[in-house]
Write an enzyme that holds these catalytic residues in place. Structure first.
Site, PDB file in Angstrom:
ATOM      1  CB  SER A 198     -20.382 -22.081  33.482  1.00  0.00           C
ATOM      2  OG  SER A 198     -19.873 -21.066  34.334  1.00  0.00           O
ATOM      3  CB  ALA A 231     -17.178 -11.723  33.946  1.00  0.00           C
ATOM      4  CG  ASP A 287     -16.457 -22.065  29.974  1.00  0.00           C
ATOM      5  OD1 ASP A 287     -16.348 -22.708  28.911  1.00  0.00           O
ATOM      6  OD2 ASP A 287     -17.543 -21.929  30.567  1.00  0.00           O
ATOM      7  CE  LYS A 316     -17.321 -22.350  24.811  1.00  0.00           C
ATOM      8  NZ  LYS A 316     -17.925 -22.838  26.056  1.00  0.00           N
TER       9      LYS A 316
END
EC number: 2.1.1.186
Length: 369
Positions: A198, A231, A287, A316
């Site tokens: 990512s 994370a 994100d 999304k």
């Protein structure tokens, strides 16, 4: 392909991600209607481009007035002058010139040439041919005084898009309304130290949303940043490599390699509840896998309350009617900033090369003139 060769030879060609042709077509129909132009789209599933057909004068108007950076699903855009059939033709360059020559008054002397393909497996196999063909084509175009002898950044660019080995689409774009990347694709290498793939999304976002000549001022060492839903640290990695001090907010574990840099403070907290104690944060990135409307509202509130100066975040996408949904998300953000904010702002959104089923959005307050 016979549809394209026998179709109308004027309009706009837009390159997009394969599988998103319908969304790209819906967007161009919507945006051209706002300009008072009404054409029709021609596309096929998984071909990674859309042809919007209209009159030549209307295509010229769109090429000037419809800003590429304001389009979400289009990576690259050019005005179409005509199709070229090159199968079995020894002198392919002359076929391209036949299309360009009658329209030379429109674009004048071009400053650069771009030969490429849509982003599909079939078309990508032609990339080597495109590189080889661009050399004799440049020479032929210069001989015909269609292309400058050296690159001129402020002149229009000529485009030759090979949709397969036998057919190409020929057109032009204006210097102020084009991408510096062939096909609109920012190709990046995956850093070995990054904890997740990512990371490439944020790297690309910085390159797309922040002009190169503004990086030194807007994206530099010593800045404070916050990464919500950080994370294991894919996006935090990009902030750290740019020298920023990062508050990484996530209940999950962060990569040890990032913690060892001394630039990251891991805050184990819900990203929707966290706010910085001091209003000294330049960049907010996010994100999180959450409902897009909820993420958009959160990002907007950070900006309105002065908790950051700029934000990059992903929304999304739904499975269907993706353009309509995206338009709704962005309109909601704009309305809130216009209603509750007191400063001019900029909002950009792109379906980036490294995105899949999401778009990336950039928000910032504009400096007062």
């Amino acid at each position: 392909m016979s549809e394209i060769v026998n179709g109308r030879g004027s309009g706009i060609v837009l390159l997009c991600r394969a599988g998103f042709e319908g969304d790209c077509a819906a967007e161009i129909q919507d945006k051209t209607a706002e300009l008072g132009v009404y054409g029709y789209c021609q596309t096929q599933p998984e071909q990674a481009y859309v042809t919007y057909h209209c009159q030549h004068e209307e295509a010229e108007h769109i090429a000037r007035k419809l800003t590429l950076k304001d389009l979400v699903f289009a990576r690259e855009m050019f005005a179409l002058l005509g199709p070229v059939k090159v199968a079995g033709i020894e002198d392919r360059a002359s076929e391209v010139i036949k299309v360009l020559k009658p329209h030379q008054e429109t674009f004048g002397l071009a400053g650069e040439l771009r030969v490429g393909t849509p982003d599909t497996n079939e078309a990508n196999q032609l990339s080597k041919f495109c590189r080889k063909f661009s050399v004799p084509l440049r020479q032929a175009l210069r001989k015909e005084e269609l292309l400058s002898n050296k690159p001129l950044a402020k002149r229009p660019m000529l485009h030759v898009l090979f949709v397969n080995a036998a057919h190409a689409l020929v057109g032009y774009s204006y210097s102020y309304n084009q991408t510096i990347h062939n096909g609109g694709i920012v190709r990046l290498r995956m850093p070995k130290e990054a904890p997740s793939r990512s990371t490439l999304k944020l790297d690309e976002a910085f390159q797309v949303f922040v002009p190169e000549n503004e990086h030194e001022k807007r994206v530099h060492s010593g800045m404070k940043a916050v990464d919500l839903g950080a994370a294991p640290g894919g996006w935090t990695y990009q902030l750290v490599r740019r020298g920023m001090m990062v508050q990484a907010v996530d209940n999950g574990p962060m990569a040890e390699s990032l913690m060892e840099t001394g630039q990251v403070k891991h805050i184990q907290e819900d990203g929707f509840k966290f706010r910085p104690k001091r209003k000294n944060v330049t960049w907010l990135v996010c994100d999180m896998v959450e409902k897009p409307a909820r993420v958009g509202e959160l990002m907007t509130s950070w900006l309105l309350e002065g908790d950051c100066e700029e934000a990059i975040f992903n929304l999304k996408l739904p499975m269907r009617q993706r353009y309509a949904a995206v338009k709704g998300y962005l309109d909601q953000i704009k309305e809130q900033l216009q209603t509750e904010g007191s400063k001019p702002f900029e909002i950009q959104a792109k379906h980036l090369y490294h995105d899949r089923e999401e778009i990336t959005v950039h928000l910032r307050w504009l400096p007062r003139s």
